[in-house]
Design an enzyme around this catalytic site. Structure first.
Site, short mmCIF file in Angstrom:
data_model
loop_
_atom_site.label_atom_id
_atom_site.label_comp_id
_atom_site.label_asym_id
_atom_site.label_seq_id
_atom_site.Cartn_x
_atom_site.Cartn_y
_atom_site.Cartn_z
N CYS A 6 -24.16 29.75 30.58
CA CYS A 6 -25.37 30.38 31.08
C CYS A 6 -25.05 31.32 32.25
CB CYS A 6 -26.36 29.30 31.51
SG CYS A 6 -28.08 29.83 31.37
N ASP A 132 -31.77 18.75 33.60
CA ASP A 132 -31.09 19.28 34.78
C ASP A 132 -31.47 18.46 36.00
OD1 ASP A 132 -29.54 20.90 36.37
OD2 ASP A 132 -30.63 22.74 35.95
#
Length: 217
Positions: A6, A132
């Site tokens: 990412c 996350d």
């Protein structure tokens, strides 16, 4: 094991990650993100990667953005996945999948005091959940490690991309702890705030080596 790199912000970074065997590339279109990429650069990077023999799939990250903006960018740059990393509820998720007609990743921050919508409701709507760390003032990408075992139960029920503090030296441990569908990394493969091809290669190598050793066992 799916590997998502990412925070891609350049054509060179996208090509390097794709060449190293990344399964998903993440392009951040959220105004709140320090890794935001402009549409023109993302479009060029995605087109270049599509020309490869085994191109990765492309993910666009959005945070609490208007539906029309998510839809327009998704179509213009050619995304495979839309990742919603804000406070989007189930109704918004349904609207995005209907309008953008892309696969959906919904980020969840386990134990988030901001009142994240019901995780199981979101898990039933999304093609994958991204688990996350819950960091005050952040919608992801902080690079802060957390107790990954908190995501193990979620990974047993839904496809989960594990994120938060992953690096080449700890990703094998994280995979063993959670058994996720995949892993997601940004800061853990950066040097001076930019995607580092050598760290990307090291990260993916560790994931693949763990896969092989796990299969042998």
């Amino acid at each position: 094991m799916i590997v998502k790199i990412c925070g891609i912000r350049s054509l060179d970074a996208a090509r390097a990650a794709a060449a190293s065997g990344a399964d998903l590339l993440g392009f951040n279109f959220a105004p709140v993100s320090k890794r935001r990429i402009d549409v023109k650069t993302a479009k060029e990077a995605i087109a270049a990667c599509r020309a490869l023999n085994r191109p990765p799939q492309m993910t666009g990250i959005f945070v609490n953005q208007p539906l029309h903006e998510v839809t327009e960018i998704s179509r213009e740059v050619g995304l495979d996945y839309v990742q919603l990393s804000g406070d989007e509820d189930a109704a918004y998720c349904l609207a995005v999948t209907a309008r953008a007609q892309r696969l959906l990743i919904k980020a969840v921050r386990l134990g988030d005091p901001r009142g994240m919508p019901d995780v199981d409701e979101l898990g039933g709507l999304a093609d994958a959940l991204l688990a996350d760390a819950s960091v005050a003032g952040s919608y992801g990408g902080s690079g802060q490690a957390w107790d990954w075992s908190d995501a193990a139960g979620l990974a047993a029920r839904y496809p989960v991309l594990l994120a938060g503090g992953l690096r080449p030296d700890n990703v094998a441990e994280a995979i063993s702890t959670v058994r996720p569908w995949g892993v997601d990394v940004a800061s853990g493969v950066e040097t001076s705030g930019r995607t580092d091809p050598e760290r990307v290669r090291a990260f993916i190598q560790q994931v693949r080596e763990h896969e092989h050793s796990d299969t042998d066992n």
